[in-house]
Design a protein around this motif. Structure first.
Motif, PDB file in Angstrom:
ATOM      1  N   GLY A  86       0.804  -1.216   0.000  1.00  0.00           N
ATOM      2  CA  GLY A  86       0.000   0.000   0.000  1.00  0.00           C
ATOM      3  C   GLY A  86       0.834   1.262   0.000  1.00  0.00           C
ATOM      4  N   SER A  87       2.112   1.171  -0.369  1.00  0.00           N
ATOM      5  CA  SER A  87       2.961   2.354  -0.375  1.00  0.00           C
ATOM      6  C   SER A  87       2.397   3.410  -1.330  1.00  0.00           C
ATOM      7  CB  SER A  87       4.380   1.962  -0.808  1.00  0.00           C
ATOM      8  OG  SER A  87       5.129   3.119  -1.067  1.00  0.00           O
ATOM      9  N   TRP A  88       2.382   4.665  -0.857  1.00  0.00           N
ATOM     10  CA  TRP A  88       1.927   5.733  -1.755  1.00  0.00           C
ATOM     11  C   TRP A  88       3.087   6.642  -2.148  1.00  0.00           C
ATOM     12  CZ3 TRP A  88       2.051  10.858   0.206  1.00  0.00           C
ATOM     13  CH2 TRP A  88       2.305  10.969   1.593  1.00  0.00           C
ATOM     14  N   ASP A  89       4.317   6.248  -1.801  1.00  0.00           N
ATOM     15  CA  ASP A  89       5.502   7.005  -2.173  1.00  0.00           C
ATOM     16  C   ASP A  89       5.825   6.710  -3.631  1.00  0.00           C
ATOM     17  OD1 ASP A  89       7.964   8.088  -2.562  1.00  0.00           O
ATOM     18  OD2 ASP A  89       8.857   7.295  -0.724  1.00  0.00           O
ATOM     19  N   PRO A  90       5.861   7.733  -4.499  1.00  0.00           N
ATOM     20  CA  PRO A  90       6.147   7.475  -5.923  1.00  0.00           C
ATOM     21  C   PRO A  90       7.492   6.784  -6.137  1.00  0.00           C
ATOM     22  CG  PRO A  90       5.369   9.722  -5.584  1.00  0.00           C
ATOM     23  CD  PRO A  90       5.592   9.149  -4.232  1.00  0.00           C
ATOM     24  N   GLU A  91       8.449   7.009  -5.264  1.00  0.00           N
ATOM     25  CA  GLU A  91       9.760   6.383  -5.417  1.00  0.00           C
ATOM     26  C   GLU A  91       9.773   4.961  -4.872  1.00  0.00           C
ATOM     27  OE1 GLU A  91      12.144   7.855  -7.069  1.00  0.00           O
ATOM     28  OE2 GLU A  91      10.834   9.587  -7.360  1.00  0.00           O
ATOM     29  N   ARG A  92       8.654   4.519  -4.285  1.00  0.00           N
ATOM     30  CA  ARG A  92       8.515   3.154  -3.755  1.00  0.00           C
ATOM     31  C   ARG A  92       9.621   2.861  -2.743  1.00  0.00           C
ATOM     32  NH1 ARG A  92       7.375  -1.192  -8.283  1.00  0.00           N
ATOM     33  NH2 ARG A  92       6.825  -2.350  -6.411  1.00  0.00           N
ATOM     34  N   GLU A  93       9.858   3.799  -1.851  1.00  0.00           N
ATOM     35  CA  GLU A  93      10.877   3.602  -0.829  1.00  0.00           C
ATOM     36  C   GLU A  93      10.294   2.974   0.430  1.00  0.00           C
ATOM     37  OE1 GLU A  93      12.710   7.342  -0.267  1.00  0.00           O
ATOM     38  OE2 GLU A  93      13.744   7.324  -2.201  1.00  0.00           O
ATOM     39  N   GLY A  94       9.070   2.540   0.358  1.00  0.00           N
ATOM     40  CA  GLY A  94       8.526   1.793   1.475  1.00  0.00           C
ATOM     41  C   GLY A  94       7.738   2.641   2.441  1.00  0.00           C
ATOM     42  N   LEU A  95       7.354   3.863   2.102  1.00  0.00           N
ATOM     43  CA  LEU A  95       6.537   4.667   3.008  1.00  0.00           C
ATOM     44  C   LEU A  95       5.152   4.049   3.085  1.00  0.00           C
ATOM     45  CD1 LEU A  95       6.675   7.205   4.721  1.00  0.00           C
ATOM     46  CD2 LEU A  95       5.733   8.484   2.784  1.00  0.00           C
ATOM     47  N   PRO A  96       4.754   3.544   4.279  1.00  0.00           N
ATOM     48  CA  PRO A  96       3.496   2.792   4.358  1.00  0.00           C
ATOM     49  C   PRO A  96       2.280   3.676   4.186  1.00  0.00           C
ATOM     50  CG  PRO A  96       4.450   3.077   6.536  1.00  0.00           C
ATOM     51  CD  PRO A  96       5.449   3.622   5.567  1.00  0.00           C
ATOM     52  N   LEU A  97       1.195   3.043   3.839  1.00  0.00           N
ATOM     53  CA  LEU A  97      -0.032   3.756   3.522  1.00  0.00           C
ATOM     54  C   LEU A  97      -0.589   4.518   4.710  1.00  0.00           C
ATOM     55  CD1 LEU A  97      -2.065   4.238   1.246  1.00  0.00           C
ATOM     56  CD2 LEU A  97      -3.302   2.216   2.001  1.00  0.00           C
ATOM     57  N   TYR A  98      -0.400   3.982   5.932  1.00  0.00           N
ATOM     58  CA  TYR A  98      -0.992   4.673   7.075  1.00  0.00           C
ATOM     59  C   TYR A  98      -0.355   6.037   7.308  1.00  0.00           C
ATOM     60  CZ  TYR A  98       3.037   2.509   9.475  1.00  0.00           C
ATOM     61  OH  TYR A  98       4.275   2.077   9.830  1.00  0.00           O
ATOM     62  N   ALA A  99       0.837   6.305   6.692  1.00  0.00           N
ATOM     63  CA  ALA A  99       1.500   7.589   6.893  1.00  0.00           C
ATOM     64  C   ALA A  99       0.667   8.745   6.370  1.00  0.00           C
ATOM     65  CB  ALA A  99       2.872   7.575   6.216  1.00  0.00           C
ATOM     66  N   MET A 100      -0.173   8.487   5.378  1.00  0.00           N
ATOM     67  CA  MET A 100      -1.001   9.561   4.840  1.00  0.00           C
ATOM     68  C   MET A 100      -2.127   9.951   5.797  1.00  0.00           C
ATOM     69  SD  MET A 100      -3.196   7.560   1.888  1.00  0.00           S
ATOM     70  CE  MET A 100      -3.952   9.088   1.327  1.00  0.00           C
ATOM     71  N   PHE A 101      -2.272   9.175   6.894  1.00  0.00           N
ATOM     72  CA  PHE A 101      -3.294   9.506   7.886  1.00  0.00           C
ATOM     73  C   PHE A 101      -2.726  10.308   9.058  1.00  0.00           C
ATOM     74  CE2 PHE A 101      -4.975   6.066   5.474  1.00  0.00           C
ATOM     75  CZ  PHE A 101      -6.334   6.306   5.383  1.00  0.00           C
TER      76      PHE A 101
ATOM     77  N   PHE B 241       0.286   9.901  11.060  1.00  0.00           N
ATOM     78  CA  PHE B 241       1.043   9.380  12.205  1.00  0.00           C
ATOM     79  C   PHE B 241       2.132   8.442  11.714  1.00  0.00           C
ATOM     80  CE2 PHE B 241      -2.633   6.553  11.661  1.00  0.00           C
ATOM     81  CZ  PHE B 241      -2.036   5.309  11.585  1.00  0.00           C
ATOM     82  N   THR B 242       3.091   8.210  12.585  1.00  0.00           N
ATOM     83  CA  THR B 242       4.149   7.245  12.314  1.00  0.00           C
ATOM     84  C   THR B 242       3.971   6.064  13.265  1.00  0.00           C
ATOM     85  OG1 THR B 242       5.658   8.321  13.869  1.00  0.00           O
ATOM     86  CG2 THR B 242       5.758   9.029  11.557  1.00  0.00           C
ATOM     87  N   TYR B 243       4.393   4.877  12.797  1.00  0.00           N
ATOM     88  CA  TYR B 243       4.183   3.670  13.596  1.00  0.00           C
ATOM     89  C   TYR B 243       4.980   2.539  12.989  1.00  0.00           C
ATOM     90  CZ  TYR B 243       1.660  -0.422  15.442  1.00  0.00           C
ATOM     91  OH  TYR B 243       1.331  -1.609  16.036  1.00  0.00           O
ATOM     92  N   ASP B 244       5.670   1.791  13.833  1.00  0.00           N
ATOM     93  CA  ASP B 244       6.406   0.617  13.379  1.00  0.00           C
ATOM     94  C   ASP B 244       5.928  -0.583  14.202  1.00  0.00           C
ATOM     95  OD1 ASP B 244       8.105  -1.369  12.593  1.00  0.00           O
ATOM     96  OD2 ASP B 244       9.955  -0.220  12.861  1.00  0.00           O
TER      97      ASP B 244
END
Length: 996
Positions: A840-855, A857-860
């Motif tokens: 679900g990455s929405w980073d155009p560079e596909r660097e692994g930014l997870p989809l929940y980041a667009m909401f 918050f950060t979380y691992d």
């Protein structure tokens, strides 16, 4: 031998057991012992066993044993290993989900499910252990006796006997005369049985015996969807044995036994589920839509299997596979250009489905297929040199097994869209009317269907070699010994498949579509982009390399050798000491072969940039072998005392301390993925060996000239690292728990007259898991913590997870939760699970930014959630072990009435068995509770002893009860459904037996 006497002989609870010496020697010694007993004036038969791998009277062996002759098995109506629990105290039996079973003694059995695991109860054929056997499927025939030793037998029987031994002793050739027997039977469900044996002395020193049996019957269960009876039987067994005694000092024997089955036996019964609709409220946030609630549902609730609600179906609307198909476009309607998705998030696959409450009535789209083939070859030598005997036993066993059945055990509603007439984004019609013309998808293995169809296959191929040498003395002095060594080599390949038309549909819809075409992944040089190989072959001809089905491939080799010895010291005429020791060394070699479901690779072999995380698109990567070595010293110390009393004919008291060991093993590897795409908490690669320290005291007594016998035993077992498994991430994860078991057993038989006899067994058992033991309960991952919420994962991840409540609320409160963008919030919820690093990455560079980041918050989950998001540990301290009822009880009585001056005899027998409630899992929650159950059997037998003729009318399970004897919990992505196991239904049968 008359019915009354033979049953008394077999069922008398003088029963202790053993295994080892040749059958011919046992028979000779039995005749001598019987003559000696008669000279002493003691009435009744003498039971000879070989529990200490030497021929002894059963009452002389300081071990808790039950020995059942062939006649006793008939009287109890015990036809196979699953029914031995009705004659032996503190014994329980249940089938497991795959090709194995759990035979437990005193609360300890085989709860570890792995190709690299061993049984805790050693199952032996003529004293030789069989790692894989057909104890559950086959039926007893032409047996000398069945011996069940209770308690660890780590000295003489070794590595896989931490709770006991079941020893099947076949009848061997006799040198006296030509003799035989034929029996035919008919009964309920169109049962037809035919069996018998023929004994032929070829000379004074050479004899041969042939025996066989066959069973055919219709199914006990009815499939209302296919309108067919299933769970039937079509099986047969043969045995050929040869005995040669050229001199008093040398004996040899050869046995070949073959078993074969080809029918529609079901591995499991009904699949039960209390549907989990998902929460309507998370904290202060309302969960607005069914598909979002389903994303927060685990499929089935941890509720009692005895409630009416348990006859529902799982909530699979939130299934990761269903979701993956639902979020992909099939095409567009040509007139309105309205998009048509692969599946509809507004249409749950099991909406409105409830099941019949009849546990013998199922509704599945696929009828079971069952095949088994087993051969045992055994060569025995015995050479005596004065008071010392040298014994050699060589055994080769080969076993193959195949079973397939409906995996989901429910029939869904139609789920596929009609792709006929649809167009792509450019308005070009889909070729061949798309994947699902008319709403029907044609799966290469499962064929065409408009519904969700899934089938699993459990199969194995294995071979075993075993060699044992023993040196045994029988001297007149106070000291005797039993020394030996053995070697075992076992090779197996176990495969478990789950095939689903939704899996294949996803592969073709999501991965293998290039523009308007479905590509062929079997030709890697022509495949652009990521591809998942779909096996094109039908289910009975698969190549095993498909990624459109789940395959767990397990290749294991076990090598084990041991040296052992026991010293027997007659301190006085009444006092004896036994001291034994054993050293065992095990080597288990496992080839790690991770699973590959729906995994592919960029350019068919390049991992960079893949969305699924796979390295290859076809077949399986094999990694270097894992070699696991373990060894152990085990042994026992026994003191037995035989006082002369005025009120008994024969009495023995004994006390023992012993040590047992069972090797550890490897857990199956998980999926083979690129950690840059999918990364989650590691699981243990192996599990520890199991050890037990046991203490036992007991007494055996014969009264009233042999007419009454009473045995009593008390025991305490201290287990370290008892092995138990559950399904985690689609593999059988084996865990270790310390535990304590203690209890008592009584066995009694009373024959006040020649016509009337009563026998009874009573087992009392307590079990306790050690303090500080813990495990994650997949049915309750949050353990009631309201700050965490269960979430179903992304499609690439096999198990549910837990996520922080505030993060879940942040996603639910976003505008992306409402249709038509609701799928975006569902994808974000799934990305809260570990394993979804790029999903679900929405980073155009596909660097692994997870989809929940667009909401916002950060979380691992790997670092911010307990156990990498798998859940909180459940405290198991003080819980009871699974399949360990507190009480087991059996009482049987029979009365024989002479007819026509005694030429005929009419015997009426009845047996009642009951076990108290128990638990199916270590967590002891409401879903784990198994209710107490009982079983009644009756038989009326007419015999004419001088003609060796009998006619028997019997009823098994008189009241047609269907108790749940155990269940197996399925994986997260099936909704955590429970496969239950039940007793056979009422059977009425008529059998005629003629001997000559």
């Amino acid at each position: 031998m008359g019915i009354a006497r033979s049953c008394f002989c077999a069922c008398s609870t003088l029963a202790l057991i053993a295994g080892g010496g040749s059958a011919a020697l046992a028979q000779d010694s039995e005749a001598q012992a019987s003559a000696s007993t008669s000279a002493q004036g003691t009435e009744g038969p003498v039971i000879i066993v070989t529990a200490q791998k030497r021929v002894e009277r059963l009452i002389d062996v300081p071990i808790a044993i039950t020995a059942l002759s062939n006649e006793a098995l008939d009287d109890y109506k015990i036809e196979g290993g699953s029914e031995l629990l009705r004659a032996v105290p503190n014994v329980n039996f249940s089938k497991s989900n795959f090709s194995m079973y759990n035979f437990s003694i005193r609360g300890i059995g085989t709860k570890a499910i792995s190709a690299a695991s061993d049984p805790a109860v050693a199952v032996s054929f003529n004293n030789i252990p069989l790692i894989r056997n057909r104890l559950f499927e086959s039926e007893f025939f032409d047996m000398e006796r069945i011996e069940v030793l209770r308690g660890p037998q780590g000295t003489l029987y070794g590595r896989n006997a931490t709770s006991g031994v079941v020893n099947m002793i076949p009848a061997m050739p006799e040198f006296t005369e030509v003799s035989g027997e034929v029996r035919a039977e008919a009964g309920s469900y169109a049962t037809r049985r035919l069996g018998g044996h023929l004994n032929v002395p070829l000379s004074d020193t050479l004899a041969v015996r042939a025996a066989g049996m066959m069973t055919k019957r219709n199914g006990y269960d009815f499939n209302t969807y296919t309108n067919k009876r299933v769970n039937g039987r079509d099986l047969w067994s043969t045995r050929l044995s040869l005995a040669w005694e050229p001199s008093e000092n040398f004996r040899a024997s050869f046995i070949w036994q073959h078993f074969e089955e080809d029918d529609n036996r079901s591995r499991t019964g009904k699949q039960l589920c209390t549907r989990d609709p998902g929460p309507t409220q998370i904290g202060d946030t309302t969960v607005p839509f069914d598909y979002t609630r389903a994303k927060l549902s685990q499929g089935c609730l941890a509720a009692s299997l005895y409630d009416d609600a348990a006859y529902g179906a799982p909530n699979l609307l939130g299934s990761s596979q269903f979701f993956a198909a639902a979020i992909n476009l099939v095409g567009y309607k040509p007139d309105t250009r309205e998009p048509v998705n692969g599946l509809s998030l507004l249409s749950p696959p099991y909406r409105g489905i409830t099941q019949s409450r009849n546990l013998r009535e199922i509704e599945t789209a696929y009828d079971p297929v069952f095949r088994a083939n087993n051969d045992i070859f055994q060569l025995n030598f015995e050479f005596t040199m004065g008071d010392v005997g040298l014994y050699s036993q060589t055994t080769f066993a080969k076993d193959s097994y195949y079973s397939s059945q409906d995996y989901n055990r429910f029939v869904s509603v139609p789920i596929f869209p009609d792709s006929a007439g649809l167009v792509n984004a450019l308005g070009i019609p889909l070729p061949n009317d798309g994947l699902t013309p008319g709403g029907i998808y044609t799966d290469p293995q499962l064929g065409p269907s408009d519904r969700w169809v899934a089938v699993d296959i459990s199969q194995s191929e294995n071979e075993q070699w075993f060699q044992e040498l023993r040196l045994t003395s029988d001297m007149d002095g106070p000291l005797n010994f039993n020394l030996g060594a053995n070697y075992l080599n076992f090779d197996t390949q176990d495969d478990y498949y789950v095939m689903s038309n939704v899996f294949s549909y996803i592969a073709e819809l999501l991965y293998n579509r290039r523009g308007n075409d479905i590509i062929d992944c079997s030709q890697p040089e022509t495949v652009p982009g990521e591809c998942v190989y779909v096996d094109p072959n039908p289910i009975d001809q698969i190549d095993g390399e498909g990624h459109n089905y789940f395959r767990s491939k397990n290749v294991v080799e076990i090598e084990s050798w041991g040296v052992f010895g026991e010293l027997y010291w007659d301190v006085t005429e009444d006092l004896k000491v036994t001291l034994g020791g054993r050293y065992t060394k095990d080597t288990k070699t496992t080839t790690p072969i991770p699973t590959q479901l729906l995994l592919g690779a960029e350019d068919y072999g390049q991992s960079t940039g893949t969305t699924s995380g796979g390295y290859i698109s076809r077949g399986f990567r094999e990694f270097p072998d894992t070699v696991l070595k373990s060894d152990a010293f085990t042994g026992r110390f026994v003191v037995d005392w035989r006082p002369v009393t005025s009120f008994t004919d024969d009495t023995m008291f004994y006390a023992s301390a012993s040590r047992g060991y069972k090797a550890g093993g490897t857990n199956p590897p998980r999926i083979d993925v690129d950690p840059e795409v999918i990364q989650y908490e590691p699981l243990p690669a192996d599990f520890e060996p199991e050890y037990v320290t046991a203490f036992e005291i007991g007494t055996k007594n014969v009264f009233a000239g042999g007419r009454f016998s009473l045995n009593a035993t008390a025991f305490l077992n201290l287990y370290k690292d008892y092995q138990v498994s559950q399904i985690v991430d689609r593999i059988s994860l084996n865990e270790n728990f310390d535990a304590t078991t203690w209890g008592a057993e009584l066995e009694a038989a009373w024959a006040p007259t020649e016509r009337f006899r009563v026998d009874a067994t009573l087992g009392f058992l307590q079990t306790r898991i050690g303090d500080g033991e813990q495990s994650i309960d997949v049915m309750n991952r949050t353990q009631g913590n309201e700050d965490w919420v269960l979430v179903r994962p992304s499609p690439a991840v096999p198990s549910n997870c837990i996520a922080p409540r505030d993060k879940v609320e942040a996603i639910l409160n976003s505008p992306f939760t409402a249709p038509p963008d609701g799928s975006l919030s569902n994808m974000a919820l799934g990305s809260l699970c570990a394993g979804s690093k790029r999903y679900g990455s929405w980073d155009p560079e596909r660097e692994g930014l997870p989809l929940y980041a667009m909401f916002g918050f950060t979380y691992d989950p790997l670092t911010d959630a307990p156990n990498g998001g798998r859940g909180f540990f459940a405290d198991l301290s003080g819980n009871e072990l699974p399949n360990a009822p507190h009480l087991t009880f059996n009482i049987g009585a029979q009365y024989t009435l002479p007819i026509d001056g005694g030429d005929w005899q009419l015997t009426l027998r009845g047996d009642y068995y009951r076990q108290s409630e128990s638990y199916a899992r270590v967590y002891n929650t409401e879903i784990d509770r198994l209710k107490a159950w009982d079983n009644v059997n009756a038989a009326l037998t007419l015999t004419r002893p001088q003609d060796d003729f009998s006619l028997q009318l019997y009823v098994k399970n008189v009241f047609n009860d269907a108790p749940i004897t155990d269940f197996f919990l399925n994986s997260d992505d099936t909704g955590l459904t429970a496969n239950v196991f039940t007793l056979d239904p009422r059977i009425i049968g008529l059998r005629a037996t003629v001997g000559f």
